[in-house]
Write a protein that holds these residues in place. Structure first.
Motif, PDB file in Angstrom:
ATOM      1  N   TYR A 194       0.634  -1.286  -0.016  1.00  0.00           N
ATOM      2  CA  TYR A 194       0.167   0.024  -0.102  1.00  0.00           C
ATOM      3  C   TYR A 194       0.852   1.163  -0.131  1.00  0.00           C
ATOM      4  O   TYR A 194       0.298   2.400   0.078  1.00  0.00           O
ATOM      5  CB  TYR A 194      -0.762   0.067   1.383  1.00  0.00           C
ATOM      6  CG  TYR A 194      -2.037  -0.915   1.139  1.00  0.00           C
ATOM      7  CD1 TYR A 194      -2.950  -1.020   0.437  1.00  0.00           C
ATOM      8  CD2 TYR A 194      -1.516  -2.324   2.014  1.00  0.00           C
ATOM      9  CE1 TYR A 194      -3.986  -2.055   0.491  1.00  0.00           C
ATOM     10  CE2 TYR A 194      -2.623  -3.305   1.997  1.00  0.00           C
ATOM     11  CZ  TYR A 194      -3.748  -3.141   1.218  1.00  0.00           C
ATOM     12  OH  TYR A 194      -4.797  -4.335   1.260  1.00  0.00           O
ATOM     13  N   ASP A 196       3.096   4.528  -1.112  1.00  0.00           N
ATOM     14  CA  ASP A 196       2.837   5.318  -2.307  1.00  0.00           C
ATOM     15  C   ASP A 196       4.178   5.839  -3.015  1.00  0.00           C
ATOM     16  O   ASP A 196       5.174   5.728  -2.179  1.00  0.00           O
ATOM     17  CB  ASP A 196       1.891   6.623  -2.107  1.00  0.00           C
ATOM     18  CG  ASP A 196       2.634   7.552  -0.911  1.00  0.00           C
ATOM     19  OD1 ASP A 196       3.761   7.417  -0.714  1.00  0.00           O
ATOM     20  OD2 ASP A 196       1.935   7.874  -0.123  1.00  0.00           O
ATOM     21  N   SER A 239      -0.914   5.241  -5.669  1.00  0.00           N
ATOM     22  CA  SER A 239      -0.976   4.211  -4.553  1.00  0.00           C
ATOM     23  C   SER A 239      -2.024   3.265  -5.006  1.00  0.00           C
ATOM     24  O   SER A 239      -3.231   3.599  -5.736  1.00  0.00           O
ATOM     25  CB  SER A 239      -1.291   4.913  -3.499  1.00  0.00           C
ATOM     26  OG  SER A 239      -2.618   5.898  -3.534  1.00  0.00           O
ATOM     27  N   SER A 241      -1.664  11.625  -0.240  1.00  0.00           N
ATOM     28  CA  SER A 241      -1.876  10.354  -1.164  1.00  0.00           C
ATOM     29  C   SER A 241      -2.935   9.578  -0.711  1.00  0.00           C
ATOM     30  O   SER A 241      -3.522   9.434   0.602  1.00  0.00           O
ATOM     31  CB  SER A 241      -0.439   9.548  -0.625  1.00  0.00           C
ATOM     32  OG  SER A 241      -0.517   8.277  -1.005  1.00  0.00           O
ATOM     33  N   SER A 258      -2.851   6.412  -0.216  1.00  0.00           N
ATOM     34  CA  SER A 258      -2.416   5.282   0.289  1.00  0.00           C
ATOM     35  C   SER A 258      -3.076   5.259   1.579  1.00  0.00           C
ATOM     36  O   SER A 258      -2.698   6.097   2.585  1.00  0.00           O
ATOM     37  CB  SER A 258      -0.838   5.185   0.208  1.00  0.00           C
ATOM     38  OG  SER A 258      -0.386   4.321   0.963  1.00  0.00           O
TER      39      SER A 258
END
Length: 697
Positions: A282, A284, A297, A423, A425
């Protein structure tokens, strides 16, 4: 043969199975043959087919072959010999009859031509056909594996593909690599590709895979297992994205499975990891081109855990500053803790739900708290938020946004917090030291959220969750797994506006129809959205429904969700007022409507909170019967403040009962509604503020 009789097919022991079921297709002829158990008390009688929609039955003699098996031949041309030029849409199911001896007497028993009744199955030339402009697709039903023909009807992927899993997956800055496995029913695989589709742009990319036959299932010999693996160059993929589109994008991954004998591929989500995905999957990473950086991501969505790639495009300078600041976020958080910064958001493009309502409350009632709202400059709600306080907007991806997020003390969101993070993520939470409070979108319980906001979900972190009643608190504890200490009963932020004074003379004779907004992907493998649209369109075009609304002078308004946007023209052709859910202030629409019909939209609870009647319209489909996806029934079956209708006739009956009572909410439903809401006042925001303040102290 009824459903109760076919339910027992899966429980047959091996010794009770007939030896062989075979299908041969040659041009327009389909020959079906079977070999029976060698028992004196069993005799073959005949074959027959049933046209499911009309119930028409056609019987065929069983011809005994030299090897002792029995067969009959069906001419596809003869199926359309007596039909009009207009194409019919139907399903044809295949059966056979046996004479069974019971003591001195013989009686007839009828059975479906089901894979579950035979030890082995083989086929030759089984394929799709086009006869006089009619498309005929052979398939086996999902429920009991009965041999069928679909005439001018698309077939769901689950009819062909029984199971599919991701067996291994890894990602680096250079590439995505994955391998998987799928089980195919009765057909063979010619080719497997991976297809990526951008949600916003619609851009498609095809990635070829290496696939091979693995083995047949020892117990279900009609199942064949195939494996596949592929690699995607992320550098090349991102470069092509920049050439065509420099906007943020969510890219969904699908498998396109080309089955031997079918004209079009079967499309399914690339989903179902068989093992827990490593945490580092996971993370990024950024890929830069010129002055821009694409932040990539991966994440998994929904109950199926389908693979999606999030691409967030930044100015390179701002992203570089974020990457340099993130490791020292603990220091920034400590230095700025006394500023007591509160950050609120929903998604970067929206300010309509509980986040917006709580933000507005904070700026009006607690200006002493440094409160911000995360929003993209391109959001259609930007002017509305700026009218409250333009200085309190954190423009998504700006330097101020990055710095404030890292320095914040608490972040309040309506869903996953990483929806408003730099992000997408889930691991971005490691750089954001603030506490996380889940304001929620709606009353919980109508949808399964255990794999998105569940307490044990590894890709989600939350410190405090807000609910509206003891009933919802019980659901959060028992289903989502939250400990009692993390839950506060406050009511939702939007309830204050919902319950604000609304003169009764503003309530119009309006019947509001609210289909649930459900994202099933660019390819809907189970045809759920089509079934939903078909059900509501059929209702709107029904003569009895139209007569009812005319008799009672009801204006019908359909609030169309974005997931049904492709059916907008069909809804416009009906005699209703059409509005878009994402463009409408739904609370205003709720307050001025008389009654609500929905399939499973959680905002039905909001409407019932106004002490107005709600009906849940959920027509039965094969998919709902098999997977029990009508979550509305098993979560709040005895507490739902409204009746459930599964047919148009039952819905019309419920509407007539409401009309006889002047469209008032029944006492029973009023009691159920009271149990779902702890407070009937306009002070939810005040309780939320106090709950968060106490939590932070």
């Amino acid at each position: 043969m009824n459903r109760n009789e076919t339910d027992s097919l899966h429980n047959l022991s091996e010794k009770n199975l007939h030896p062989l079921f075979s299908i041969r297709k040659n041009e327009d002829q389909i020959e079906v043959s079977l070999k029976l158990l060698n028992k004196d008390e069993i005799k073959m009688k005949d074959f027959f087919i049933i046209h499911r929609e009309t119930g028409k039955r056609e019987t065929f003699d069983a011809v005994r072959l030299e090897d002792g098996s029995f067969a009959f031949c069906l001419s596809l041309y003869n199926l359309f010999a007596d039909t009009a030029k207009e194409k019919t849409k139907e399903h044809i199911e295949f059966f056979f009859s046996l004479e069974i001896r019971d003591g001195e007497n013989w009686h007839t028993e009828e059975y479906p031509l089901s894979l579950n009744l035979f030890q082995q199955f083989d086929s030759l030339g089984l394929s799709q056909s086009t006869i006089d402009g009619n498309t005929i697709i052979p398939y086996f039903s999902r429920r009991n594996d009965i041999f069928c023909l679909a005439v001018n009807v698309p077939i769901r992927s689950t009819r062909f593909i029984r199971d599919h899993t991701i067996e291994a997956i890894s990602v680096s800055k250079e590439s995505l690599k994955a391998s998987g496995r799928l089980a195919v029913k009765a057909f063979t695989v010619n080719r497997i590709d991976v297809l990526t589709v951008g949600r916003r742009s619609g851009k498609e990319t095809v990635i070829h895979t290496e696939h091979q036959f693995e083995h047949r299932d020892e117990h279900e010999k009609h199942l064949s297992y195939y494996t596949y693996d592929f690699s995607l160059s992320l550098q090349t993929f991102t470069r092509e994205h920049f050439v065509k589109n420099k906007q943020d994008e969510d890219v969904d991954f699908y498998l396109t499975v080309y089955l031997n004998g079918l004209y079009s591929p079967t499309v399914i989500p690339l989903a179902h990891p068989s093992e827990p995905v490593p945490k580092n999957f996971y993370r990024d990473f950024g890929i830069s081109y010129g002055r821009s950086t694409a932040v990539l991501s991966f994440y998994f969505t929904g109950i199926q855990q389908a693979l999606t790639l999030a691409i967030s495009v930044y100015e390179k300078e701002i992203y570089t500053e974020y990457r340099e600041s993130a490791p020292a976020s603990w220091l920034m958080h400590t230095l700025y803790e006394k500023r007591n910064i509160w950050v609120i958001g929903e998604t970067p493009l929206t300010a309509k739900g509980n986040g917006w309502h709580f933000f507005r409350y904070m700026r009006e009632e607690h200006p002493e708290i440094e409160t911000y709202y995360v929003l993209d400059e391109q959001s259609p709600d930007f002017a509305k938020v700026a009218a409250v306080d333009p200085e309190a907007i954190l423009i998504f991806k700006s330097k101020k946004y990055i710095q404030t997020l890292l320095a914040s003390r608490v972040i309040l969101t309506t869903g996953e917090p990483y929806a408003i993070y730099p992000s997408r993520s889930p691991l971005a939470v490691e750089h954001i030291r603030a506490k996380h409070v889940l304001l929620g979108k709606n009353v919980l319980g109508l949808n399964d959220l255990s794999q998105t906001i569940g307490y044990t979900e590894k890709t989600f972190r939350n410190d405090l969750l807000l609910v509206s009643s003891k009933t919802e608190e019980r659901y959060v504890q028992q289903t989502l797994g939250y400990p009692e200490k993390m839950i506060r009963k406050t009511g939702l932020a939007k309830f204050d506006e919902l319950l604000s004074d609304a003169p009764s003379d503003k309530i119009q004779r309006r019947l509001l129809i609210l289909p649930e907004n459900r994202w099933t992907g660019a390819f809907d493998p189970r045809d759920d959205l089509k079934q939903t649209a078909k059900a509501f369109l059929s209702l709107l075009n029904d003569a009895d429904f139209q007569a009812f609304t005319a008799t009672h002078h009801l204006e019908v308004v359909v609030a169309l969700p974005t997931s049904l946007k492709q059916y907008e023209t069909a809804f416009e052709e009906t005699d209703v007022t059409l509005v878009q859910q994402d463009q409408e202030e739904m609370i205003d629409l709720f307050k001025t409507s008389l009654l609500l019909i929905t399939d499973a939209d959680a905002r039905a609870f909001d409407f019932s909170f106004l002490e107005k009647p709600v009906l849940f319209y959920q027509p039965e489909t094969d998919e709902r019967r098999v997977t029990n996806e009508a979550n509305v029934r098993h979560t709040y079956l005895n507490e739902l403040p409204g009746e459930i209708a599964v047919t148009k006739d039952s819905l019309l009956h419920l509407l007539e009962l409401l009309a006889n009572d002047q469209f008032n909410m029944s006492r029973k439903n009023r009691q159920k509604m009271d149990a779902l809401f702890e407070y009937r006042d306009a002070h939810s925001n005040e309780r939320i503020f106090k709950a968060v303040q106490t939590f932070l102290s």
